[in-house]
Design a protein around this motif. Structure first.
Motif, PDB file in Angstrom:
ATOM      1  N   ALA A   9     -21.402  -8.742  12.847  1.00 31.77           N
ATOM      2  CA  ALA A   9     -22.684  -8.052  13.003  1.00 31.77           C
ATOM      3  C   ALA A   9     -22.826  -6.996  11.917  1.00 31.77           C
ATOM      4  O   ALA A   9     -21.860  -6.382  11.490  1.00 31.77           O
ATOM      5  CB  ALA A   9     -22.754  -7.412  14.375  1.00 31.77           C
ATOM      6  N   GLU A  11     -24.724  -3.532  11.513  1.00 35.35           N
ATOM      7  CA  GLU A  11     -25.468  -2.513  12.270  1.00 35.35           C
ATOM      8  C   GLU A  11     -25.923  -1.408  11.329  1.00 35.35           C
ATOM      9  O   GLU A  11     -25.206  -1.016  10.421  1.00 35.35           O
ATOM     10  CB  GLU A  11     -24.567  -1.892  13.351  1.00 35.35           C
ATOM     11  CG  GLU A  11     -24.108  -2.871  14.412  1.00 35.35           C
ATOM     12  CD  GLU A  11     -22.969  -2.295  15.256  1.00 35.35           C
ATOM     13  OE1 GLU A  11     -23.054  -1.102  15.603  1.00 35.35           O
ATOM     14  OE2 GLU A  11     -22.019  -3.037  15.518  1.00 35.35           O
ATOM     15  N   VAL A  12     -27.143  -0.934  11.569  1.00 43.47           N
ATOM     16  CA  VAL A  12     -27.667   0.186  10.791  1.00 43.47           C
ATOM     17  C   VAL A  12     -27.467   1.442  11.620  1.00 43.47           C
ATOM     18  O   VAL A  12     -27.767   1.458  12.817  1.00 43.47           O
ATOM     19  CB  VAL A  12     -29.169  -0.004  10.488  1.00 43.47           C
ATOM     20  CG1 VAL A  12     -29.710   1.167   9.666  1.00 43.47           C
ATOM     21  CG2 VAL A  12     -29.403  -1.311   9.756  1.00 43.47           C
ATOM     22  N   GLY A  13     -26.958   2.485  11.012  1.00 41.33           N
ATOM     23  CA  GLY A  13     -26.760   3.737  11.739  1.00 41.33           C
ATOM     24  C   GLY A  13     -27.123   4.922  10.865  1.00 41.33           C
ATOM     25  O   GLY A  13     -27.212   4.810   9.640  1.00 41.33           O
ATOM     26  N   TYR A  32     -28.951   6.713   5.798  1.00 39.04           N
ATOM     27  CA  TYR A  32     -28.520   5.599   6.647  1.00 39.04           C
ATOM     28  C   TYR A  32     -27.298   4.930   6.044  1.00 39.04           C
ATOM     29  O   TYR A  32     -27.099   4.941   4.838  1.00 39.04           O
ATOM     30  CB  TYR A  32     -29.643   4.558   6.797  1.00 39.04           C
ATOM     31  CG  TYR A  32     -30.841   5.094   7.537  1.00 39.04           C
ATOM     32  CD1 TYR A  32     -30.842   5.183   8.930  1.00 39.04           C
ATOM     33  CD2 TYR A  32     -31.975   5.507   6.845  1.00 39.04           C
ATOM     34  CE1 TYR A  32     -31.932   5.686   9.610  1.00 39.04           C
ATOM     35  CE2 TYR A  32     -33.081   6.012   7.520  1.00 39.04           C
ATOM     36  CZ  TYR A  32     -33.048   6.096   8.900  1.00 39.04           C
ATOM     37  OH  TYR A  32     -34.121   6.595   9.575  1.00 39.04           O
ATOM     38  N   LEU A  34     -24.514   1.341   6.781  1.00 44.35           N
ATOM     39  CA  LEU A  34     -24.340   0.069   7.491  1.00 44.35           C
ATOM     40  C   LEU A  34     -22.912   0.004   8.003  1.00 44.35           C
ATOM     41  O   LEU A  34     -21.979   0.493   7.354  1.00 44.35           O
ATOM     42  CB  LEU A  34     -24.601  -1.110   6.549  1.00 44.35           C
ATOM     43  CG  LEU A  34     -26.017  -1.235   5.992  1.00 44.35           C
ATOM     44  CD1 LEU A  34     -26.083  -2.364   4.985  1.00 44.35           C
ATOM     45  CD2 LEU A  34     -27.030  -1.469   7.094  1.00 44.35           C
ATOM     46  N   LYS A  35     -22.757  -0.579   9.174  1.00 37.88           N
ATOM     47  CA  LYS A  35     -21.416  -0.804   9.708  1.00 37.88           C
ATOM     48  C   LYS A  35     -21.231  -2.308   9.853  1.00 37.88           C
ATOM     49  O   LYS A  35     -22.042  -2.986  10.477  1.00 37.88           O
ATOM     50  CB  LYS A  35     -21.258  -0.114  11.061  1.00 37.88           C
ATOM     51  CG  LYS A  35     -19.821  -0.203  11.554  1.00 37.88           C
ATOM     52  CD  LYS A  35     -19.580   0.480  12.890  1.00 37.88           C
ATOM     53  CE  LYS A  35     -18.107   0.359  13.245  1.00 37.88           C
ATOM     54  NZ  LYS A  35     -17.844   0.447  14.659  1.00 37.88           N
ATOM     55  N   ALA A  36     -20.184  -2.826   9.239  1.00 29.39           N
ATOM     56  CA  ALA A  36     -19.889  -4.259   9.325  1.00 29.39           C
ATOM     57  C   ALA A  36     -18.410  -4.471   9.088  1.00 29.39           C
ATOM     58  O   ALA A  36     -17.789  -3.738   8.325  1.00 29.39           O
ATOM     59  CB  ALA A  36     -20.706  -5.034   8.291  1.00 29.39           C
ATOM     60  N   TYR A  40     -17.619   1.002   7.038  1.00 26.50           N
ATOM     61  CA  TYR A  40     -18.941   1.580   6.788  1.00 26.50           C
ATOM     62  C   TYR A  40     -19.317   1.302   5.336  1.00 26.50           C
ATOM     63  O   TYR A  40     -18.454   1.250   4.462  1.00 26.50           O
ATOM     64  CB  TYR A  40     -18.909   3.086   7.061  1.00 26.50           C
ATOM     65  CG  TYR A  40     -18.628   3.399   8.516  1.00 26.50           C
ATOM     66  CD1 TYR A  40     -19.665   3.428   9.444  1.00 26.50           C
ATOM     67  CD2 TYR A  40     -17.330   3.628   8.969  1.00 26.50           C
ATOM     68  CE1 TYR A  40     -19.417   3.690  10.794  1.00 26.50           C
ATOM     69  CE2 TYR A  40     -17.066   3.893  10.311  1.00 26.50           C
ATOM     70  CZ  TYR A  40     -18.122   3.916  11.213  1.00 26.50           C
ATOM     71  OH  TYR A  40     -17.872   4.166  12.542  1.00 26.50           O
ATOM     72  N   GLY A  56     -27.766  -6.167   4.555  1.00 33.19           N
ATOM     73  CA  GLY A  56     -28.501  -5.429   5.568  1.00 33.19           C
ATOM     74  C   GLY A  56     -29.961  -5.844   5.632  1.00 33.19           C
ATOM     75  O   GLY A  56     -30.634  -5.621   6.622  1.00 33.19           O
ATOM     76  N   SER A  60     -29.079  -9.615  10.627  1.00 32.43           N
ATOM     77  CA  SER A  60     -28.147  -8.738  11.331  1.00 32.43           C
ATOM     78  C   SER A  60     -26.747  -9.346  11.386  1.00 32.43           C
ATOM     79  O   SER A  60     -25.886  -8.851  12.100  1.00 32.43           O
ATOM     80  CB  SER A  60     -28.653  -8.489  12.747  1.00 32.43           C
ATOM     81  OG  SER A  60     -28.829  -9.714  13.405  1.00 32.43           O
ATOM     82  N   THR A  61     -26.534 -10.441  10.656  1.00 31.64           N
ATOM     83  CA  THR A  61     -25.191 -11.041  10.643  1.00 31.64           C
ATOM     84  C   THR A  61     -24.786 -11.369   9.210  1.00 31.64           C
ATOM     85  O   THR A  61     -25.631 -11.576   8.342  1.00 31.64           O
ATOM     86  CB  THR A  61     -25.132 -12.352  11.455  1.00 31.64           C
ATOM     87  OG1 THR A  61     -26.154 -13.227  10.992  1.00 31.64           O
ATOM     88  CG2 THR A  61     -25.301 -12.104  12.934  1.00 31.64           C
TER      89      THR A  61
END
Length: 178
Positions: A9, A11-13, A32, A34-36, A40, A56, A60-61
């Motif tokens: 996945a 993920e945007v954080g 922002y 991204l976590k994958a 990070y 990103g 989302s994958t």
């Protein structure tokens, strides 16, 4: 082993605290991140190892194979299973759009009546008969001749009216949907 693929996945954080980027190793100070794959990333650093697209942005994958991060299209192109078109028997690349009828798969351009080459539109009925795709007209024609061969004495009774002969359809047709 290490060559097993895994889908991960993205993920945007919001950036909180100090994280180092899994790509360039520098601290992420952007608004922002991204976590994958348990790391990070700067948005610019999380890229497909093949086409350089920003992962990103494409979904989302992502796909991880050994140390390679790939977008879905490139993963399928490189490692996806290809199939064979039931009409032309040529290979269908894994990333290509296909048409399916039961267990058969077809190139989009091959998905046509194998008797008259009529291309199907959304909403058209088609029939899978002896593993061939047929339009409604050719399917009905085939059924008429099949019935004729069973009882040759009924040959004289079959008169074509206005070019079409309606026969009871034994199987429900498949409906083409978009």
């Amino acid at each position: 082993g290490s060559w097993r693929m895994r889908m991960a996945a993205v993920e945007v954080g919001k950036t909180t605290g100090s994280h180092e980027c899994g790509g360039c190793g520098k601290r992420i100070n952007d608004r922002y991140l991204l976590k994958a794959v348990d790391l990070y990333w700067h948005e610019d650093c999380l890229k497909c190892g093949c086409c350089d697209c920003r992962l990103g942005e494409v979904g989302s994958t992502l796909y991880k194979k050994a140390n390679l991060l790939l977008c879905k299209r490139d993963y399928l192109r490189l490692f996806g299973t290809t199939g064979h078109c039931a009409a032309c028997n040529k290979v269908i690349p894994a990333f290509e759009m296909v048409m399916r009828a039961k267990t058969n798969v077809y190139h989009l351009e091959c998905f046509a009546c194998q008797q008259c080459n009529h291309r199907f539109c959304v909403g058209d009925r088609f029939y899978l008969c002896d593993n061939k795709i047929l339009c409604e007209y050719d399917y009905e024609e085939r059924m008429v001749f099949a019935n004729m061969s069973y009882s040759s004495d009924s040959l004289a009774h079959i008169k074509r009216q206005n070019g079409t002969t309606k026969v009871p359809l034994k199987d429900m047709p498949e409906m083409l949907t978009s």
